[in-house]
Design a protein around this motif. Structure first.
Motif, mmCIF file in Angstrom:
data_model
loop_
_atom_site.group_PDB
_atom_site.id
_atom_site.type_symbol
_atom_site.label_atom_id
_atom_site.label_comp_id
_atom_site.label_asym_id
_atom_site.label_seq_id
_atom_site.Cartn_x
_atom_site.Cartn_y
_atom_site.Cartn_z
ATOM 1 N N UNK A 147 -57.267 12.419 120.945
ATOM 2 C CA UNK A 147 -56.297 11.354 121.207
ATOM 3 C C UNK A 147 -54.891 11.797 120.841
ATOM 4 N N UNK A 148 -53.973 11.378 121.682
ATOM 5 C CA UNK A 148 -52.577 11.789 121.516
ATOM 6 C C UNK A 148 -51.689 10.549 121.545
ATOM 7 N N UNK A 149 -50.779 10.493 120.604
ATOM 8 C CA UNK A 149 -49.751 9.454 120.607
ATOM 9 C C UNK A 149 -48.383 10.128 120.516
ATOM 10 N N UNK A 150 -47.464 9.697 121.368
ATOM 11 C CA UNK A 150 -46.074 10.125 121.266
ATOM 12 C C UNK A 150 -45.289 8.973 120.651
ATOM 13 N N UNK A 151 -44.572 9.283 119.579
ATOM 14 C CA UNK A 151 -43.874 8.247 118.816
ATOM 15 C C UNK A 151 -42.391 8.593 118.739
ATOM 16 N N UNK A 152 -41.571 7.604 119.008
ATOM 17 C CA UNK A 152 -40.130 7.764 118.764
ATOM 18 C C UNK A 152 -39.855 7.311 117.344
ATOM 19 N N UNK A 153 -39.376 8.214 116.539
ATOM 20 C CA UNK A 153 -39.140 7.890 115.133
ATOM 21 C C UNK A 153 -37.683 7.548 114.847
ATOM 22 N N UNK A 154 -36.809 7.710 115.840
ATOM 23 C CA UNK A 154 -35.399 7.385 115.616
ATOM 24 C C UNK A 154 -35.048 6.078 116.317
ATOM 25 N N UNK B 190 -38.713 17.974 120.334
ATOM 26 C CA UNK B 190 -37.559 17.131 120.633
ATOM 27 C C UNK B 190 -37.195 16.307 119.402
ATOM 28 N N UNK B 191 -35.930 16.228 119.123
ATOM 29 C CA UNK B 191 -35.476 15.468 117.951
ATOM 30 C C UNK B 191 -35.850 13.991 118.085
ATOM 31 N N UNK B 192 -36.390 13.429 117.021
ATOM 32 C CA UNK B 192 -36.752 12.013 117.036
ATOM 33 C C UNK B 192 -38.094 11.737 117.666
ATOM 34 N N UNK B 193 -38.872 12.775 117.936
ATOM 35 C CA UNK B 193 -40.195 12.605 118.550
ATOM 36 C C UNK B 193 -41.274 13.138 117.610
ATOM 37 N N UNK B 194 -42.286 12.330 117.404
ATOM 38 C CA UNK B 194 -43.446 12.756 116.621
ATOM 39 C C UNK B 194 -44.679 12.665 117.508
ATOM 40 N N UNK C 16 -51.370 5.158 109.915
ATOM 41 C CA UNK C 16 -50.279 4.222 109.743
ATOM 42 C C UNK C 16 -49.180 4.560 110.743
ATOM 43 N N UNK C 17 -48.694 3.550 111.434
ATOM 44 C CA UNK C 17 -47.700 3.788 112.462
ATOM 45 C C UNK C 17 -46.299 3.507 111.944
ATOM 46 N N UNK C 18 -45.451 4.516 111.973
ATOM 47 C CA UNK C 18 -44.038 4.348 111.676
ATOM 48 C C UNK C 18 -43.290 4.854 112.887
ATOM 49 N N UNK C 19 -42.426 4.021 113.424
ATOM 50 C CA UNK C 19 -41.772 4.372 114.666
ATOM 51 C C UNK C 19 -42.410 3.600 115.808
ATOM 52 N N UNK C 20 -41.956 3.908 117.012
ATOM 53 C CA UNK C 20 -42.443 3.191 118.197
ATOM 54 C C UNK C 20 -43.349 4.098 119.020
ATOM 55 N N UNK C 21 -44.592 3.676 119.205
ATOM 56 C CA UNK C 21 -45.520 4.432 120.044
ATOM 57 C C UNK C 21 -45.145 4.184 121.506
ATOM 58 N N UNK C 22 -44.790 5.240 122.217
ATOM 59 C CA UNK C 22 -44.333 5.086 123.597
ATOM 60 C C UNK C 22 -45.323 5.653 124.608
ATOM 61 N N UNK C 23 -46.344 6.364 124.138
ATOM 62 C CA UNK C 23 -47.365 6.882 125.056
ATOM 63 C C UNK C 23 -48.648 7.120 124.267
#
Length: 259
Positions: free
Chosen positions: A120-127, A236-240, A205-212
């Protein structure tokens, strides 16, 4: 009294496995393999589906369930996992009847899943990213109208602006989701988008916004290649990027398997 119901963890191909298999099931109950022809199922006696008073206790049970299925997979290869809290009537005979009646479907799915596991993969915007695209013509048009709008019309324009902002946010997330799916697809046997209602396994635990959110069915080699390309996404900066697995392939089990 012996329970006449069986909690069923998963089905496996027994062709290359041991004749008997036992382990510790949920709540310390003895779990064992019920065989029927070329397939088998790991079961434990259970009078009724598990119930707990709080979500944390349910989550602990679910984690234990996953660990037991993982353990079975190490012995028999990729299992065909059943949903948490699947209980059959009729004791061991009831389970054998299911294995016998659905043997073709079970064997076909086990063959398709063999050598593959779920990741499983989640792309998160942390900024804190801008909510809008400043180059959007429609948004610029609404902003211009708002500058000179009378109070009576301002409310309507602000509502239209909010709707456009939400629309742009959905489009941006959809683009990230599409890009992620297209990148991993060449290295996976199957790719599935996950929504908020998908079974949570290996949750963090989710910190940031999961976008995918994506689930892939892949071999060890495919998983390694996906890990390499995800490093590029995470650069990419701001991506986890959260990449977990291998898990039993819950997302990629076809319809018709008891849940």
């Amino acid at each position: 009294m012996t329970a006449d119901r069986r909690y069923v963890f998963c089905a496996v191909s027994v062709a290359d496995g041991p004749d008997t298999y036992r382990t510790v099931g949920l709540d310390g109950t003895d779990a064992y393999l019920v065989r029927e022809g070329a397939v088998g199922a790991l079961v434990q006696p259970q009078d009724a589906a598990f119930e707990r008073d709080d979500d944390e206790a349910v989550q602990r049970l679910l984690v234990d369930h996953l660990a037991i299925v993982d353990e079975v997979g190490e012995t028999f290869g990729t299992p065909l996992p059943l949903r948490f809290n699947t209980v059959f009537e009729g004791g061991d005979d009831g389970v054998r009847e299911w294995l016998r009646d659905d043997s073709e479907q079970i064997a076909t799915q086990l063959d398709q899943l063999a050598g593959h596991w779920e990741y499983r993969i989640e792309v998160v915007w942390t900024d804190d990213r801008p909510a809008t695209d400043e180059n959007d013509d429609r948004l610029a048009e609404l902003d211009a109208k708002l500058e000179d709008a009378a109070p009576g019309k301002r409310f309507l324009l602000e509502k239209q602006r909010d709707q456009r902002v939400a629309e742009l946010a959905r489009e941006r997330k959809a683009a990230v989701q599409d890009d992620l799916e297209s990148r991993v697809a060449p290295h996976a046997k199957a790719v599935a988008a996950l929504d908020d209602q998908s079974l949570e396994i290996g949750g963090q635990e989710t910190e940031g916004e999961v976008v995918a959110r994506v689930s892939v069915l892949a071999t060890d080699e495919g998983a390694s290649a996906i890990g390499d390309l995800l490093d590029e996404v995470a650069a990419e900066e701001g991506v986890e990027v959260r990449y977990t697995g291998p898990w039993p392939p819950y997302t990629h089990v076809s319809e018709g398997v008891p849940e």
